[in-house]
Design an enzyme around this catalytic site. Structure first.
Site, PDB file in Angstrom:
ATOM      1  N   GLU A  24       0.747  -1.111  -0.055  1.00  0.00           N
ATOM      2  CA  GLU A  24       0.288   0.364   0.330  1.00  0.00           C
ATOM      3  C   GLU A  24       0.756   0.922   0.014  1.00  0.00           C
ATOM      4  O   GLU A  24       1.790   1.284   0.509  1.00  0.00           O
ATOM      5  CB  GLU A  24      -1.106   0.439   1.199  1.00  0.00           C
ATOM      6  CG  GLU A  24      -2.019  -1.179   0.735  1.00  0.00           C
ATOM      7  CD  GLU A  24      -3.134  -1.595   1.770  1.00  0.00           C
ATOM      8  OE1 GLU A  24      -2.629  -0.658   3.454  1.00  0.00           O
ATOM      9  OE2 GLU A  24      -3.720  -2.071   1.964  1.00  0.00           O
ATOM     10  N   CYS A  48      -2.323   8.946   3.417  1.00  0.00           N
ATOM     11  CA  CYS A  48      -1.523   8.831   2.054  1.00  0.00           C
ATOM     12  C   CYS A  48      -3.290   8.890   1.278  1.00  0.00           C
ATOM     13  O   CYS A  48      -3.322   8.709  -0.059  1.00  0.00           O
ATOM     14  CB  CYS A  48      -1.668   6.884   1.777  1.00  0.00           C
ATOM     15  SG  CYS A  48      -2.993   5.678   2.414  1.00  0.00           S
TER      16      CYS A  48
HETATM   17  P1  NAD Z   1       9.007   5.029   3.806  1.00  0.00           P
HETATM   18  O1  NAD Z   1       8.886   4.354   2.527  1.00  0.00           O
HETATM   19  O2  NAD Z   1      10.167   5.995   4.249  1.00  0.00           O
HETATM   20  O3  NAD Z   1       9.312   3.869   5.122  1.00  0.00           O
HETATM   21  C1  NAD Z   1       8.017   2.981   5.797  1.00  0.00           C
HETATM   22  C2  NAD Z   1       8.472   2.309   6.259  1.00  0.00           C
HETATM   23  O4  NAD Z   1       9.284   0.978   5.170  1.00  0.00           O
HETATM   24  C3  NAD Z   1       9.369   2.172   7.337  1.00  0.00           C
HETATM   25  O5  NAD Z   1       8.906   1.277   8.471  1.00  0.00           O
HETATM   26  C4  NAD Z   1      10.880   2.651   7.314  1.00  0.00           C
HETATM   27  O6  NAD Z   1      11.498   2.177   8.534  1.00  0.00           O
HETATM   28  C5  NAD Z   1      10.442   1.039   6.452  1.00  0.00           C
HETATM   29  N1  NAD Z   1      11.886   0.941   4.964  1.00  0.00           N
HETATM   30  C6  NAD Z   1      12.661   1.795   5.048  1.00  0.00           C
HETATM   31  N2  NAD Z   1      13.414   1.151   3.934  1.00  0.00           N
HETATM   32  C7  NAD Z   1      13.259  -0.425   3.866  1.00  0.00           C
HETATM   33  C8  NAD Z   1      13.516  -1.173   3.263  1.00  0.00           C
HETATM   34  N3  NAD Z   1      14.753  -1.238   2.411  1.00  0.00           N
HETATM   35  N4  NAD Z   1      13.210  -2.558   3.551  1.00  0.00           N
HETATM   36  C9  NAD Z   1      12.072  -3.287   4.777  1.00  0.00           C
HETATM   37  N5  NAD Z   1      11.997  -1.917   5.613  1.00  0.00           N
HETATM   38  C10 NAD Z   1      12.421  -0.158   4.940  1.00  0.00           C
HETATM   39  O7  NAD Z   1       7.605   5.595   3.896  1.00  0.00           O
HETATM   40  P2  NAD Z   1       6.958   6.803   4.855  1.00  0.00           P
HETATM   41  O8  NAD Z   1       8.182   7.973   5.572  1.00  0.00           O
HETATM   42  O9  NAD Z   1       7.264   5.961   6.421  1.00  0.00           O
HETATM   43  O10 NAD Z   1       5.646   7.006   5.582  1.00  0.00           O
HETATM   44  C11 NAD Z   1       4.871   7.503   3.763  1.00  0.00           C
HETATM   45  C12 NAD Z   1       5.049   7.209   3.201  1.00  0.00           C
HETATM   46  O11 NAD Z   1       4.204   6.411   3.522  1.00  0.00           O
HETATM   47  C13 NAD Z   1       4.200   7.995   2.015  1.00  0.00           C
HETATM   48  O12 NAD Z   1       4.427   7.856   0.640  1.00  0.00           O
HETATM   49  C14 NAD Z   1       2.819   7.620   1.931  1.00  0.00           C
HETATM   50  O13 NAD Z   1       1.952   7.994   1.325  1.00  0.00           O
HETATM   51  C15 NAD Z   1       2.929   5.931   2.164  1.00  0.00           C
HETATM   52  N6  NAD Z   1       1.533   5.890   3.073  1.00  0.00           N
HETATM   53  C16 NAD Z   1       0.648   4.770   1.970  1.00  0.00           C
HETATM   54  C17 NAD Z   1      -0.302   4.713   2.625  1.00  0.00           C
HETATM   55  C18 NAD Z   1      -0.936   3.581   2.102  1.00  0.00           C
HETATM   56  O14 NAD Z   1      -2.055   3.138   2.370  1.00  0.00           O
HETATM   57  N7  NAD Z   1      -1.253   3.188   0.991  1.00  0.00           N
HETATM   58  C19 NAD Z   1      -0.438   4.364   4.252  1.00  0.00           C
HETATM   59  C20 NAD Z   1      -0.219   5.545   4.862  1.00  0.00           C
HETATM   60  C21 NAD Z   1       1.896   5.974   4.182  1.00  0.00           C
END
Ligand code: NAD
Length: 461
Positions: free
Chosen positions: A230, A264
């Site tokens: 997501e 999001c």
């Molecule tokens: P992010 O992608 O930077 O991080 C998300 C998670 O992934 C964190 O827990 C992070 O530690 C982890 N992570 C980072 N690198 C990784 C890797 N290589 N392998 C595995 N895990 C890893 O996102 P963020 O800044 O925490 O959140 C904001 C983003 O999330 C926005 O783009 C937003 O749109 C999205 N979002 C989407 C939804 C949805 O349901 N579609 C809901 C909420 C947020």
């Protein structure tokens, strides 16, 4: 992963939490224990699992005051929003329990006399879950509740910026669910990467950015784990005709500015019929200017800070790029200082007008309290703007015209389609996106079964 601390985004000098990062050995132990717990849990009947999930949700509800405060202190949103988020997380879990308790698989017709065909589902195994910082309980619970209900174990890695609520939820499972069934590992990209790459993980569910989602997808593909991603959004409200424009703009502003726009599903584009343009811009600006920014624990606050310095810099940069490309700032347009919140990551709620549909600010996810207003003359133009972005998460139309509504329902390139209200989803409806907004089964509601279970065609001769 080294130990780390979290800070209050309203006053970044204030340390809120200190955490021990999970080591490589710690992750191995967590996954091995989860596999042992799942081996027993998968044999428990679905109805019993649903009842156990209900008891777990009661335990979470008993801690909801602490959870809401933890969310506000680490993530920044007003306490009232943190309370609603907690209540919604529990309500979605209860809807999931009800579904699993009554799900009976499918009976299908047979091609042979005397044979009965069925499609049955079995628990998938150990689920690896990764969540972002914007909804510190809702997103983890969207993964924990179905995992448990469908007979899986789960190892969750919450965001390193806001893990307190997830930790409280996992603590609530102790003594209520079998030991080791719901586990938490702590850290950033390194721990997340190790979790999703592990061969012991049968399903990877990720919520976060597109860039990280692609890395997670590749890591899961290397061991052929099931995935559900997501990702982001660039959601629009199309305002075609609204007998009560004020009520429409109330909904749009709420959808744009809840969680300081860090949802999001936030509306970040308003695509408006030219005849309604001036009133729409004025109405949005009036509502934006009424926001009271501050520490989320202050009851007077209606909008908190952004969660990280990086996020504030991103919003600022994208607004500046938008203005440089011709957008006009109607209100806001920059970070702001808030008295008593030194160094807080606040950005003024912002309305940008005369935004060209090709402007970066109207195409890239901003994840901040910023609305780009784009006027249109024809419906074809409106749909071309609506669908002319890489994302496809959610959308909303305001119109009383049956033809316009039908076209929107058929042509909006989004996983979620709302007519005459904002973008807040129900607790039992499939949640997810198409295009760059997601891959795999939607979460929430019955579609979660497609990720959390394996499918079996049974021929009973
Ligand atoms: P992010 O992608 O930077 O991080 C998300 C998670 O992934 C964190 O827990 C992070 O530690 C982890 N992570 C980072 N690198 C990784 C890797 N290589 N392998 C595995 N895990 C890893 O996102 P963020 O800044 O925490 O959140 C904001 C983003 O999330 C926005 O783009 C937003 O749109 C999205 N979002 C989407 C939804 C949805 O349901 N579609 C809901 C909420 C947020």
């Amino acid at each position: 992963m080294p130990d780390f601390e979290t800070r209050n985004p309203a006053r970044p000098a204030e340390v809120v939490g200190r955490y021990a990062g999970t080591t490589a050995e710690g992750l191995e132990r967590a996954l091995a224990a989860a596999a042992r717990a799942q081996a027993s849990w998968r044999r428990i009947a679905g109805v019993e699992r649903a009842l156990a999930l209900g008891r777990f949700l009661d335990a979470v509800a008993a801690r909801s005051g602490d959870i809401a405060r933890a969310i506000t202190r680490e993530q920044g949103k007003p306490l009232a929003e943190a309370r609603s988020e907690t209540a919604k997380a529990i309500a979605e879990g209860r809807a999931m329990a009800a579904f699993v308790a009554t799900d009976s698989g499918e009976v299908r017709p047979s091609a042979r006399a005397g044979v009965r065909n069925m499609v049955l589902r079995r628990p998938r195994g150990v689920i690896g879950a990764i969540t972002p910082w914007n909804f510190p309980i809702l997103t983890p619970m969207r993964k924990i509740a179905p995992a448990v209900a469908f007979g899986n174990a789960i190892v969750l890695k919450p965001s390193e910026f806001a893990p307190a609520a997830a930790q409280l939820v996992v603590d609530a499972a102790r003594g209520v669910l079998p030991d080791d069934l719901v586990q938490i590992v702590l850290g950033g990209a390194e721990v997340g990467g190790a979790l999703v790459s592990h061969a012991g993980v049968a399903g990877v569910t990720f919520t976060g950015s597109v860039a990280t989602g692609k890395r997670v997808y590749a890591a899961a593909a290397a061991h052929l784990a099931e995935v559900s991603l997501e990702l982001g959004g660039k959601n629009a409200a199309v305002v075609h005709d609204a007998p009560d424009l004020g009520a429409c703009l109330d909904q749009v502003m709420l959808a744009a500015c809840l969680c300081a726009g860090q949802r999001c599903t936030a509306i970040s584009r308003v695509i408006v019929r030219r005849a309604l343009h001036d009133d729409t811009v004025a109405g949005l600006a009036e509502r934006a200017a009424a926001a009271k920014l501050g520490d989320g624990l202050d009851p007077a606050t209606t909008m908190g800070p952004l969660t990280t310095a990086h996020q504030l810099a991103h919003v600022r940069e994208l607004v500046e790029a938008g203005v440089a490309a011709g957008a006009r700032v109607v209100t806001g347009g920059r970070p702001v200082e808030v008295a008593g919140c030194e160094g807080g990551y606040f950005h003024a709620p912002t309305v940008l007008d005369r935004v060209d549909a090709g402007n970066r600010v109207a195409r890239e996810e901003i994840f901040g309290p910023v609305i780009s207003v784009i006027a249109y003359d024809t419906l074809d133009e409106a749909f071309s703007i609506l669908n002319g972005v890489g994302y496809g998460l959610t959308s909303s139309l305001f119109s009383q015209d049956a033809g316009v509504i039908r076209r929107f329902v058929d042509e909006s390139e989004n996983g979620m389609i709302h007519v005459n209200h904002g973008t807040i989803p129900d607790n039992h409806m499939p949640f997810g996106g198409i295009k760059d907004s997601g891959v795999g089964a939607y979460s929430v509601g019955p579609s979660a079964a497609h990720f959390h279970t394996t499918e079996h065609s049974v021929y009973l001769g």
